[in-house]
Design a protein around this motif. Sequence first.
Motif, PDB file in Angstrom:
ATOM      1  N   MET A  23       0.833  -1.173   0.000  1.00 43.69           N
ATOM      2  CA  MET A  23       0.000   0.000   0.000  1.00 43.69           C
ATOM      3  C   MET A  23       0.885   1.246   0.000  1.00 43.69           C
ATOM      4  SD  MET A  23      -3.069   0.737   2.480  1.00 43.69           S
ATOM      5  CE  MET A  23      -3.285   2.128   3.423  1.00 43.69           C
ATOM      6  N   LEU A  24       0.496   2.242  -0.751  1.00 37.92           N
ATOM      7  CA  LEU A  24       1.244   3.489  -0.829  1.00 37.92           C
ATOM      8  C   LEU A  24       0.689   4.508   0.161  1.00 37.92           C
ATOM      9  CD1 LEU A  24       1.692   4.061  -4.654  1.00 37.92           C
ATOM     10  CD2 LEU A  24       3.472   3.581  -2.997  1.00 37.92           C
ATOM     11  N   ILE A  25       1.597   5.301   0.697  1.00 29.58           N
ATOM     12  CA  ILE A  25       1.216   6.441   1.524  1.00 29.58           C
ATOM     13  C   ILE A  25       1.656   7.685   0.769  1.00 29.58           C
ATOM     14  CG2 ILE A  25       1.616   7.675   3.681  1.00 29.58           C
ATOM     15  CD1 ILE A  25       2.064   5.012   5.044  1.00 29.58           C
ATOM     16  N   SER A  26       0.737   8.623   0.620  1.00 27.27           N
ATOM     17  CA  SER A  26       1.034   9.877  -0.057  1.00 27.27           C
ATOM     18  C   SER A  26       1.063  10.996   0.980  1.00 27.27           C
ATOM     19  CB  SER A  26      -0.031  10.161  -1.118  1.00 27.27           C
ATOM     20  OG  SER A  26       0.232  11.392  -1.746  1.00 27.27           O
ATOM     21  N   PHE A  27       2.258  11.517   1.251  1.00 28.55           N
ATOM     22  CA  PHE A  27       2.416  12.649   2.163  1.00 28.55           C
ATOM     23  C   PHE A  27       2.209  13.914   1.330  1.00 28.55           C
ATOM     24  CE2 PHE A  27       4.997   9.241   3.967  1.00 28.55           C
ATOM     25  CZ  PHE A  27       4.591   9.244   5.284  1.00 28.55           C
ATOM     26  N   LYS A  28       1.329  14.800   1.809  1.00 22.97           N
ATOM     27  CA  LYS A  28       0.993  16.009   1.053  1.00 22.97           C
ATOM     28  C   LYS A  28       1.168  17.249   1.919  1.00 22.97           C
ATOM     29  CE  LYS A  28      -2.557  13.395  -1.337  1.00 22.97           C
ATOM     30  NZ  LYS A  28      -3.988  13.194  -1.474  1.00 22.97           N
ATOM     31  N   SER A  29       1.612  18.313   1.278  1.00 17.65           N
ATOM     32  CA  SER A  29       1.752  19.603   1.937  1.00 17.65           C
ATOM     33  C   SER A  29       1.668  20.690   0.874  1.00 17.65           C
ATOM     34  CB  SER A  29       3.095  19.694   2.669  1.00 17.65           C
ATOM     35  OG  SER A  29       3.256  20.967   3.256  1.00 17.65           O
ATOM     36  N   LYS A  30       1.138  21.826   1.246  1.00 18.63           N
ATOM     37  CA  LYS A  30       1.078  22.954   0.316  1.00 18.63           C
ATOM     38  C   LYS A  30       2.469  23.531   0.057  1.00 18.63           C
ATOM     39  CE  LYS A  30      -3.614  24.334   1.462  1.00 18.63           C
ATOM     40  NZ  LYS A  30      -4.467  25.380   2.033  1.00 18.63           N
ATOM     41  N   SER A  31       3.434  23.160   0.888  1.00 24.39           N
ATOM     42  CA  SER A  31       4.776  23.731   0.785  1.00 24.39           C
ATOM     43  C   SER A  31       5.697  22.993  -0.191  1.00 24.39           C
ATOM     44  CB  SER A  31       5.436  23.757   2.160  1.00 24.39           C
ATOM     45  OG  SER A  31       5.655  22.440   2.614  1.00 24.39           O
TER      46      SER A  31
END
Length: 114
Positions: A1-9
């Motif tokens: 399973m993939l984890i997608s870390f997201k940030s506006k930066s």
Amino acid sequence: MLISFKSKSSPAVLMYQEHAQRILDILHKSPTRGVITPAEAGHALELLEKEVAETRLHPENDIEHDVHTPETLEDGETGEHARAQKVHFSQRAFPLMEMLRSAKAENESIIWGV
């Protein structure tokens, strides 16, 4: 399973859950869903930098094998067996550490699993 870390930066960082698990354990975060607030980013970065420094002192215990890189055959087909590559913890953690630096500097959160 993939984890997608997201940030506006910064751009998203994708990791297999099995590779992200060690990082998330160090940060005391769940792989299912979570957030690192701007206030937490500095401490999270310190924890990961400490772990990277520790693994550099004992490199023989640090190596993980990445079996998700498919072997390409001459005719362009993918083989059934994956080729194992040696990957150090510092290499796995680097993209997320860069994201933490950026999130801290721009006062943004990092989220995953939402």
